[in-house]
Design a protein around this motif. Sequence first.
Motif, PDB file in Angstrom:
ATOM      1  N   ALA A 145       8.293  -2.544  35.139  1.00 34.16           N
ATOM      2  CA  ALA A 145       7.105  -2.036  34.789  1.00 34.16           C
ATOM      3  C   ALA A 145       5.777  -4.051  35.384  1.00 34.16           C
ATOM      4  O   ALA A 145       4.787  -3.307  35.050  1.00 34.16           O
ATOM      5  CB  ALA A 145       7.311  -3.334  33.094  1.00 34.16           C
ATOM      6  N   ARG A 149       1.789  -2.724  36.380  1.00 31.97           N
ATOM      7  CA  ARG A 149       1.291  -3.815  35.781  1.00 31.97           C
ATOM      8  C   ARG A 149       0.013  -3.832  36.906  1.00 31.97           C
ATOM      9  O   ARG A 149      -1.161  -4.457  36.247  1.00 31.97           O
ATOM     10  CB  ARG A 149       1.641  -4.889  34.836  1.00 31.97           C
ATOM     11  CG  ARG A 149       1.843  -4.210  33.161  1.00 31.97           C
ATOM     12  CD  ARG A 149       2.131  -5.555  32.897  1.00 31.97           C
ATOM     13  NE  ARG A 149       3.634  -6.363  32.273  1.00 31.97           N
ATOM     14  CZ  ARG A 149       4.598  -6.312  32.536  1.00 31.97           C
ATOM     15  NH1 ARG A 149       5.285  -4.809  31.734  1.00 31.97           N
ATOM     16  NH2 ARG A 149       5.408  -6.226  33.068  1.00 31.97           N
ATOM     17  N   ASP A 169       6.032   5.562  31.228  1.00 28.60           N
ATOM     18  CA  ASP A 169       6.225   4.304  32.212  1.00 28.60           C
ATOM     19  C   ASP A 169       5.234   3.732  32.062  1.00 28.60           C
ATOM     20  O   ASP A 169       5.336   2.736  31.879  1.00 28.60           O
ATOM     21  CB  ASP A 169       7.005   4.765  33.809  1.00 28.60           C
ATOM     22  CG  ASP A 169       8.081   5.896  33.583  1.00 28.60           C
ATOM     23  OD1 ASP A 169       8.702   5.568  33.086  1.00 28.60           O
ATOM     24  OD2 ASP A 169       8.142   6.527  34.609  1.00 28.60           O
ATOM     25  N   GLU A 172       4.388   2.145  28.459  1.00 28.94           N
ATOM     26  CA  GLU A 172       5.659   0.891  28.122  1.00 28.94           C
ATOM     27  C   GLU A 172       5.149   0.035  29.184  1.00 28.94           C
ATOM     28  O   GLU A 172       5.337  -1.009  28.847  1.00 28.94           O
ATOM     29  CB  GLU A 172       7.214   1.931  28.723  1.00 28.94           C
ATOM     30  CG  GLU A 172       8.280   0.722  28.089  1.00 28.94           C
ATOM     31  CD  GLU A 172      10.167   1.397  28.937  1.00 28.94           C
ATOM     32  OE1 GLU A 172       9.863   0.552  29.396  1.00 28.94           O
ATOM     33  OE2 GLU A 172       9.696   2.862  29.117  1.00 28.94           O
ATOM     34  N   ALA A 173       5.437   0.213  30.200  1.00 24.60           N
ATOM     35  CA  ALA A 173       4.799  -1.089  30.973  1.00 24.60           C
ATOM     36  C   ALA A 173       3.425  -1.504  30.602  1.00 24.60           C
ATOM     37  O   ALA A 173       3.568  -3.012  30.868  1.00 24.60           O
ATOM     38  CB  ALA A 173       3.945  -0.690  32.352  1.00 24.60           C
TER      39      ALA A 173
END
Length: 194
Positions: A145, A149, A169, A172-173
Amino acid sequence: MPSLTPNARAVLAQAFDPSATFSDADIAIITPVASAIAGAEPADERTIRQSVGTLAAAMPAQASDAQAGKLKLNAYVTMLEGIDQRALSYACRRCMVELDWMPTVKQILDRAAEWVSEDEAMIRRARAILRVGRREMAPPPPLTADGIRALPDEWRRLGVTAGFITQGDVDEALGGGDVADGDRSVYVPDEKAA
């Protein structure tokens, strides 16, 4: 030279296969082979005398008396001293096939220099693999994550498009996550959902 295991032989057999790739384990197996030195089996004086005598008996030579013949044989023995007996045997066989007259010392040495022992051949294969063999690519580490980012927006989009990461993904990150998993009071739909 270290003795070759079946695994090492299998790896070395692929040395000149253009489609072969080599894993880290393969490289570890053949590295000791690449640093080895092939052992020689020097011919003793008796072997040299027998080899030259065989050539003299099988091939015509310049006529000489007994004294000249002994000097000539001693010259061959002196010049061939230290030659590998397998290389000498190879060279003598080639001389008998290729030449019409008794070979000179140089002709024998030239042919002996072309001989390569099985050990030397394996060492050369191992060195070729280490020098130019294609290595297997290790799978990339999973993208965390924090890693997602840290990527610029454009790279994230490219990653999703190429299939390296999923949109889930990325969401969520970036803190979006699945609405069902989070607090619905802070949910803000994106433009596509509206």
